[in-house]
Design a protein around this motif. Structure first.
Motif, PDB file in Angstrom:
ATOM      1  N   CYS A 174      11.833   7.614  -9.070  1.00  0.00           N
ATOM      2  CA  CYS A 174      12.983   6.732  -8.834  1.00  0.00           C
ATOM      3  C   CYS A 174      12.993   5.555  -9.806  1.00  0.00           C
ATOM      4  N   PRO A 175      14.152   4.922  -9.998  1.00  0.00           N
ATOM      5  CA  PRO A 175      14.222   3.725 -10.844  1.00  0.00           C
ATOM      6  C   PRO A 175      13.345   2.615 -10.272  1.00  0.00           C
ATOM      7  N   ARG A 176      12.945   1.697 -11.143  1.00  0.00           N
ATOM      8  CA  ARG A 176      12.047   0.620 -10.723  1.00  0.00           C
ATOM      9  C   ARG A 176      12.629  -0.190  -9.569  1.00  0.00           C
ATOM     10  N   ASP A 177      13.930  -0.469  -9.574  1.00  0.00           N
ATOM     11  CA  ASP A 177      14.485  -1.303  -8.507  1.00  0.00           C
ATOM     12  C   ASP A 177      14.346  -0.632  -7.141  1.00  0.00           C
ATOM     13  N   GLU A 178      14.467   0.699  -7.092  1.00  0.00           N
ATOM     14  CA  GLU A 178      14.290   1.407  -5.821  1.00  0.00           C
ATOM     15  C   GLU A 178      12.822   1.375  -5.384  1.00  0.00           C
ATOM     16  N   GLN A 179      11.922   1.492  -6.338  1.00  0.00           N
ATOM     17  CA  GLN A 179      10.503   1.407  -6.013  1.00  0.00           C
ATOM     18  C   GLN A 179      10.164   0.025  -5.454  1.00  0.00           C
ATOM     19  N   GLU A 180      10.681  -1.007  -6.103  1.00  0.00           N
ATOM     20  CA  GLU A 180      10.403  -2.365  -5.638  1.00  0.00           C
ATOM     21  C   GLU A 180      10.969  -2.595  -4.238  1.00  0.00           C
ATOM     22  N   GLN A 181      12.139  -2.055  -3.962  1.00  0.00           N
ATOM     23  CA  GLN A 181      12.710  -2.181  -2.621  1.00  0.00           C
ATOM     24  C   GLN A 181      11.786  -1.558  -1.578  1.00  0.00           C
ATOM     25  N   ALA A 182      11.202  -0.410  -1.910  1.00  0.00           N
ATOM     26  CA  ALA A 182      10.288   0.256  -0.980  1.00  0.00           C
ATOM     27  C   ALA A 182       9.033  -0.582  -0.748  1.00  0.00           C
ATOM     28  N   VAL A 183       8.514  -1.187  -1.813  1.00  0.00           N
ATOM     29  CA  VAL A 183       7.333  -2.040  -1.679  1.00  0.00           C
ATOM     30  C   VAL A 183       7.650  -3.244  -0.787  1.00  0.00           C
ATOM     31  N   ARG A 184       8.784  -3.877  -1.048  1.00  0.00           N
ATOM     32  CA  ARG A 184       9.171  -5.048  -0.255  1.00  0.00           C
ATOM     33  C   ARG A 184       9.342  -4.681   1.223  1.00  0.00           C
ATOM     34  N   ALA A 185       9.915  -3.523   1.490  1.00  0.00           N
ATOM     35  CA  ALA A 185      10.100  -3.100   2.875  1.00  0.00           C
ATOM     36  C   ALA A 185       8.756  -2.852   3.559  1.00  0.00           C
ATOM     37  N   ALA A 186       7.813  -2.284   2.824  1.00  0.00           N
ATOM     38  CA  ALA A 186       6.507  -1.971   3.399  1.00  0.00           C
ATOM     39  C   ALA A 186       5.717  -3.225   3.749  1.00  0.00           C
ATOM     40  N   PHE A 187       5.930  -4.303   2.982  1.00  0.00           N
ATOM     41  CA  PHE A 187       5.149  -5.524   3.199  1.00  0.00           C
ATOM     42  C   PHE A 187       5.970  -6.647   3.828  1.00  0.00           C
ATOM     43  N   ALA A 188       7.165  -6.327   4.285  1.00  0.00           N
ATOM     44  CA  ALA A 188       8.024  -7.341   4.906  1.00  0.00           C
ATOM     45  C   ALA A 188       7.365  -7.909   6.163  1.00  0.00           C
ATOM     46  N   GLY A 189       7.519  -9.205   6.350  1.00  0.00           N
ATOM     47  CA  GLY A 189       7.019  -9.851   7.561  1.00  0.00           C
ATOM     48  C   GLY A 189       5.594 -10.328   7.484  1.00  0.00           C
ATOM     49  N   HIS A 190       4.900 -10.037   6.401  1.00  0.00           N
ATOM     50  CA  HIS A 190       3.524 -10.486   6.247  1.00  0.00           C
ATOM     51  C   HIS A 190       3.485 -11.781   5.426  1.00  0.00           C
ATOM     52  N   SER A 191       2.520 -12.615   5.733  1.00  0.00           N
ATOM     53  CA  SER A 191       2.407 -13.891   5.033  1.00  0.00           C
ATOM     54  C   SER A 191       1.266 -13.849   4.021  1.00  0.00           C
ATOM     55  N   TRP A 192       0.247 -14.677   4.193  1.00  0.00           N
ATOM     56  CA  TRP A 192      -0.861 -14.811   3.262  1.00  0.00           C
ATOM     57  C   TRP A 192      -0.293 -14.976   1.845  1.00  0.00           C
ATOM     58  N   GLU A 193      -0.759 -14.209   0.858  1.00  0.00           N
ATOM     59  CA  GLU A 193      -0.300 -14.303  -0.528  1.00  0.00           C
ATOM     60  C   GLU A 193       0.875 -13.376  -0.811  1.00  0.00           C
ATOM     61  N   ILE A 194       1.303 -12.622   0.184  1.00  0.00           N
ATOM     62  CA  ILE A 194       2.199 -11.491  -0.064  1.00  0.00           C
ATOM     63  C   ILE A 194       3.562 -11.895  -0.623  1.00  0.00           C
ATOM     64  N   PRO A 195       4.264 -12.904  -0.120  1.00  0.00           N
ATOM     65  CA  PRO A 195       5.552 -13.271  -0.729  1.00  0.00           C
ATOM     66  C   PRO A 195       5.442 -13.587  -2.227  1.00  0.00           C
ATOM     67  N   GLY A 196       4.382 -14.300  -2.620  1.00  0.00           N
ATOM     68  CA  GLY A 196       4.195 -14.608  -4.038  1.00  0.00           C
ATOM     69  C   GLY A 196       3.876 -13.380  -4.860  1.00  0.00           C
ATOM     70  N   LEU A 197       3.108 -12.440  -4.278  1.00  0.00           N
ATOM     71  CA  LEU A 197       2.795 -11.203  -4.990  1.00  0.00           C
ATOM     72  C   LEU A 197       4.051 -10.372  -5.215  1.00  0.00           C
ATOM     73  N   LEU A 198       4.927 -10.345  -4.236  1.00  0.00           N
ATOM     74  CA  LEU A 198       6.173  -9.581  -4.381  1.00  0.00           C
ATOM     75  C   LEU A 198       7.050 -10.178  -5.473  1.00  0.00           C
ATOM     76  N   ASP A 199       7.088 -11.502  -5.570  1.00  0.00           N
ATOM     77  CA  ASP A 199       7.856 -12.142  -6.639  1.00  0.00           C
ATOM     78  C   ASP A 199       7.236 -11.825  -8.000  1.00  0.00           C
ATOM     79  N   ALA A 200       5.901 -11.853  -8.056  1.00  0.00           N
ATOM     80  CA  ALA A 200       5.222 -11.547  -9.320  1.00  0.00           C
ATOM     81  C   ALA A 200       5.441 -10.100  -9.731  1.00  0.00           C
ATOM     82  N   MET A 201       5.514  -9.208  -8.751  1.00  0.00           N
ATOM     83  CA  MET A 201       5.784  -7.797  -9.034  1.00  0.00           C
ATOM     84  C   MET A 201       7.088  -7.640  -9.815  1.00  0.00           C
ATOM     85  N   SER A 202       8.132  -8.299  -9.367  1.00  0.00           N
ATOM     86  CA  SER A 202       9.439  -8.148 -10.011  1.00  0.00           C
ATOM     87  C   SER A 202       9.457  -8.726 -11.423  1.00  0.00           C
TER      88      SER A 202
END
Length: 343
Positions: free
Chosen positions: A220-248
């Motif tokens: 799949c295109p990168r944007d679809e992959q990133e959407q799947a990653v964000r959905a899998a880690f949604a609702g978690h705190s710790w370092e995760i929001p910053g890691l998701l931003d760095a991923m993009s």
């Protein structure tokens, strides 16, 4: 002199080229425009050290040691739960994959003919066609071109791909956690994050894995992959929001699923598969590089020992099957432990 064509210039392909080069005319084709850089660290275990010695590079590889000092297991909040020894993720020796790939190319570039930015499009007996260069004839064709092997697709009736229920993204970012040759592992509800810094102290590498039902996201295109990653880690705190931003924002973004290749046989006619192309044990096994090197030595020995390539292929498979079966079981068990949801 026997003409051998190898597809794939990662680990298994160049290792095979080295062992065959004194006895065969070897050509290596690689889709990438140059030896591949990037990728996670790779580790060595058991018999792989004997192969490194036979390649004449054991000391050079040991000099690349990442010197990892273990991994800290953290809970949902980032609090330390336990310490894992370095061997869990790093084996007996761990090195950057890009450095190993460059080293293998360096010791074989004058022993084999490399053709980069090229791929096989058809195989018919001795006749092989390519995307760009003229068709040519070879006595043996070896697919060492990874899980999504072109050679396997062209020469075999089945793909043999088995998904182990895990997909993930990898990238790097600034080492704001101050990791120093250390790893950090977070697991929750079938998802896992592994962070480590083993080279440039200013950077750390991130692997974010989560449960999936198929490897289709790989295509799949990168944007679809990133959407799947964000959905899998949604609702978690710790370092995760910053890691998701760095991923993009990451330029070294990589996405892949944890799969194995299981085939009834590893050869057909003049074509044989080597390494991940024929029997990937999955990254979770920790045995991919060791398996590739050990298999390359085995296949070379059997091809050199006889003029009957089919007999050589049968002997190679008979020798390696038990080793591969054991490694694939390790890969399955490790993938299950990462995707298991706590009761």
């Amino acid at each position: 002199m026997t003409k051998v064509l190898i597809s794939g210039a990662g680990v298994a392909g160049p290792a095979l080229a080295y062992f065959l080069s004194d006895h065969c005319e070897v050509t290596v084709v690689e889709r990438a425009p140059e030896p591949r850089g990037g990728g996670y660290n790779v580790d060595f275990r058991g018999a792989a050290f004997d192969v490194l010695a036979e390649l004449g590079i054991e000391e050079r590889v040991r000099a690349l040691d990442t010197k990892m000092r273990g991994t800290t297991l953290v809970d949902e909040t980032g609090a330390m739960v336990a310490e894992l020894p370095a061997e869990v993720f790093s084996g007996e020796l761990e090195v950057p994959k890009a450095d190993l790939t460059r080293l293998l190319h360096d010791i074989t570039k004058d022993r084999a003919h490399y053709v980069f930015d090229e791929s096989i499009t058809a195989i018919d007996g001795r006749h092989v066609e390519f995307e760009r260069r003229d068709k040519a004839e070879y006595d043996v064709v070896i697919g060492a071109d990874g899980v999504w092997s072109t050679v396997r697709r062209l020469a075999f009736d089945e793909q043999g791909l088995t998904h182990l229920g895990l997909s993930g993204v990898g990238f790097s970012l600034a080492n704001h956690l101050g990791l120093d040759h250390k790893g950090m592992l977070w697991q929750h509800g079938g998802a896992a994050i592994y962070l480590y810094s083993s080279g440039d102290p200013r950077r750390m590498t991130v692997s974010m894995s989560f449960a999936t039902e198929s490897p289709e996201l790989d295509r799949c295109p990168r944007d679809e992959q990133e959407q799947a990653v964000r959905a899998a880690f949604a609702g978690h705190s710790w370092e995760i929001p910053g890691l998701l931003d760095a991923m993009s924002a990451a330029e070294d973004y990589y996405f892949g699923s944890t799969c194995q290749i299981r085939l009834d046989r590893w050869s057909r006619g003049r074509v044989a598969l080597l390494g991940d192309a024929g029997y990937c044990a999955a990254p979770t096994s920790g045995m991919g590089t060791s398996q590739a090197l050990t298999a390359a030595r085995s296949l070379a020995r059997h091809l050199i020992a006889t003029d009957d390539h089919e007999a050589a292929f049968r002997a190679y498979e008979a020798e390696l099957r038990p080793y591969v079966t054991e490694n694939q079981e390790k890969g399955r068990q490790a993938a299950q432990s990462l995707t298991a949801t706590p009761a």
